[in-house]
Design a protein around this motif. Structure first.
Motif, PDB file in Angstrom:
ATOM      1  N   MET A   1      56.805  31.737  38.125  1.00 50.25           N
ATOM      2  CA  MET A   1      55.730  31.641  37.154  1.00 50.25           C
ATOM      3  C   MET A   1      54.441  32.150  37.888  1.00 50.25           C
ATOM      4  N   THR A   2      53.721  32.575  36.787  1.00 48.68           N
ATOM      5  CA  THR A   2      52.484  33.320  37.361  1.00 48.68           C
ATOM      6  C   THR A   2      51.241  32.288  37.103  1.00 48.68           C
ATOM      7  N   THR A   3      50.390  32.340  37.954  1.00 51.02           N
ATOM      8  CA  THR A   3      49.010  31.560  38.048  1.00 51.02           C
ATOM      9  C   THR A   3      47.993  32.208  37.609  1.00 51.02           C
ATOM     10  N   THR A   4      47.051  31.928  36.778  1.00 50.72           N
ATOM     11  CA  THR A   4      46.046  32.661  36.133  1.00 50.72           C
ATOM     12  C   THR A   4      44.758  31.878  36.697  1.00 50.72           C
ATOM     13  N   LEU A   5      43.720  32.420  37.094  1.00 52.84           N
ATOM     14  CA  LEU A   5      42.476  31.870  37.053  1.00 52.84           C
ATOM     15  C   LEU A   5      41.197  32.907  36.580  1.00 52.84           C
ATOM     16  N   THR A   6      40.335  32.075  35.963  1.00 60.86           N
ATOM     17  CA  THR A   6      39.033  32.793  35.408  1.00 60.86           C
ATOM     18  C   THR A   6      37.915  32.212  36.005  1.00 60.86           C
ATOM     19  N   ALA A   7      36.854  33.030  36.384  1.00 59.80           N
ATOM     20  CA  ALA A   7      35.528  32.705  36.460  1.00 59.80           C
ATOM     21  C   ALA A   7      34.321  33.485  36.301  1.00 59.80           C
ATOM     22  N   GLU A   8      33.384  33.163  36.023  1.00 60.74           N
ATOM     23  CA  GLU A   8      32.463  34.110  35.714  1.00 60.74           C
ATOM     24  C   GLU A   8      30.879  33.489  36.245  1.00 60.74           C
ATOM     25  N   ILE A   9      29.941  34.573  36.367  1.00 67.08           N
ATOM     26  CA  ILE A   9      28.534  33.950  36.825  1.00 67.08           C
ATOM     27  C   ILE A   9      27.476  35.303  36.529  1.00 67.08           C
ATOM     28  N   ASP A  10      26.335  34.600  36.271  1.00 71.68           N
ATOM     29  CA  ASP A  10      25.217  35.551  35.891  1.00 71.68           C
ATOM     30  C   ASP A  10      24.693  36.031  37.197  1.00 71.68           C
ATOM     31  N   VAL A  11      24.497  37.246  37.414  1.00 70.86           N
ATOM     32  CA  VAL A  11      23.834  37.653  38.517  1.00 70.86           C
ATOM     33  C   VAL A  11      22.356  38.319  38.290  1.00 70.86           C
ATOM     34  N   ASN A  12      21.348  38.050  38.913  1.00 67.33           N
ATOM     35  CA  ASN A  12      19.920  38.695  38.584  1.00 67.33           C
ATOM     36  C   ASN A  12      19.821  40.042  39.197  1.00 67.33           C
ATOM     37  N   ALA A  13      20.499  40.954  38.729  1.00 65.32           N
ATOM     38  CA  ALA A  13      20.284  42.487  39.178  1.00 65.32           C
ATOM     39  C   ALA A  13      21.035  43.266  38.015  1.00 65.32           C
ATOM     40  N   PRO A  14      20.372  44.564  38.018  1.00 65.86           N
ATOM     41  CA  PRO A  14      21.144  45.407  37.034  1.00 65.86           C
ATOM     42  C   PRO A  14      22.690  45.648  37.293  1.00 65.86           C
ATOM     43  N   VAL A  15      23.261  46.033  35.977  1.00 64.05           N
ATOM     44  CA  VAL A  15      24.623  46.213  36.090  1.00 64.05           C
ATOM     45  C   VAL A  15      24.957  47.297  37.238  1.00 64.05           C
ATOM     46  N   SER A  16      24.317  48.383  37.290  1.00 67.69           N
ATOM     47  CA  SER A  16      24.731  49.246  38.319  1.00 67.69           C
ATOM     48  C   SER A  16      24.618  48.690  39.819  1.00 67.69           C
ATOM     49  N   THR A  17      23.707  48.010  39.966  1.00 65.22           N
ATOM     50  CA  THR A  17      23.274  47.399  41.435  1.00 65.22           C
ATOM     51  C   THR A  17      24.778  46.428  41.645  1.00 65.22           C
ATOM     52  N   VAL A  18      24.974  45.679  40.738  1.00 64.08           N
ATOM     53  CA  VAL A  18      26.190  44.528  40.642  1.00 64.08           C
ATOM     54  C   VAL A  18      27.528  45.435  41.052  1.00 64.08           C
ATOM     55  N   TYR A  19      27.665  46.408  40.017  1.00 66.02           N
ATOM     56  CA  TYR A  19      28.970  47.209  39.991  1.00 66.02           C
ATOM     57  C   TYR A  19      28.944  48.065  41.381  1.00 66.02           C
ATOM     58  N   ASN A  20      27.994  48.462  41.719  1.00 62.01           N
ATOM     59  CA  ASN A  20      28.184  49.304  43.061  1.00 62.01           C
ATOM     60  C   ASN A  20      28.494  48.511  44.258  1.00 62.01           C
ATOM     61  N   GLN A  21      28.009  47.093  44.211  1.00 58.44           N
ATOM     62  CA  GLN A  21      28.315  46.530  45.354  1.00 58.44           C
ATOM     63  C   GLN A  21      29.595  46.096  45.303  1.00 58.44           C
ATOM     64  N   TRP A  22      30.133  45.620  44.259  1.00 59.19           N
ATOM     65  CA  TRP A  22      31.559  45.414  44.088  1.00 59.19           C
ATOM     66  C   TRP A  22      32.679  46.313  44.499  1.00 59.19           C
ATOM     67  N   THR A  23      32.164  47.625  44.260  1.00 60.26           N
ATOM     68  CA  THR A  23      33.178  48.716  44.779  1.00 60.26           C
ATOM     69  C   THR A  23      33.120  48.724  46.243  1.00 60.26           C
ATOM     70  N   GLN A  24      32.491  47.971  47.123  1.00 59.21           N
ATOM     71  CA  GLN A  24      32.170  48.105  48.607  1.00 59.21           C
ATOM     72  C   GLN A  24      33.288  47.091  49.035  1.00 59.21           C
TER      73      GLN A  24
END
Length: 163
Positions: A1-24
């Motif tokens: 059986m597969t378990t699924t989770l979801t979560a979300e949050i607003d980050v006070n930064a431009p999308v390019s900054t947030v995306y770039n950090q996630w790639t690290q």
């Protein structure tokens, strides 16, 4: 059986900054509670060491689809099944500053009673929310990303941003 989770949050930064950090990926232990280390093997492959319910695990995961400032999808290539997707949605904060909605979805096959119970009680979703809150704090306090990778991946095939 597969378990699924979801979560979300607003980050006070431009999308390019947030995306770039996630790639690290190697910085994940700073804000993802179960992650002990991530080693970037190449543009699509990572090696993970995690601690789940007191049990240490290691596995490889490949990025299967990645588009800058939009999303990153991954899947384990050994061990228990694990896959996920994080999306980055640019938004304008009410005061006019750039903001990014980060939406996380993960799926996995629970290994053992602790993971099964954790999934059933939504403890995993609560942990994911805490991890996203730590990510938000990390990027907002720094005011900038620690690096970034702007290439694309489609079907585990990397396309260099220079091509």
């Amino acid at each position: 059986m597969t378990t699924t989770l979801t979560a979300e949050i607003d980050v006070n930064a431009p999308v390019s900054t947030v995306y770039n950090q996630w790639t690290q990926f190697e910085s994940f232990p700073h804000y993802l509670g179960a992650v002990k280390s991530v080693t970037q093997v190449d543009d699509v492959r990572t090696h993970w060491k995690v601690s789940i319910g007191g049990r240490e695990e290691e596995f490889f995961a490949d990025i299967v689809d990645q588009v800058p400032d939009d999303h990153i999808s991954w899947q384990s290539t050994d061990g228990a099944f694990h896959a996920g997707r994080v999306e980055f949605v640019p938004r304008a904060h009410e005061d006019g500053h750039a903001e990014t909605l980060v939406k996380l979805r993960m799926e996995w096959e629970p290994q053992g009673i602790l993971e099964t119970i954790g999934g059933a009680l939504n403890i995993d979703s609560a942990q994911a929310k805490k991890d996203l809150e730590r990510f938000k704090k990390f990027i907002e306090e720094r005011g900038a990303e620690t690096g970034g990778w702007r290439g694309e991946v489609h079907g585990r095939e990397e396309t260099s941003p220079d091509l």
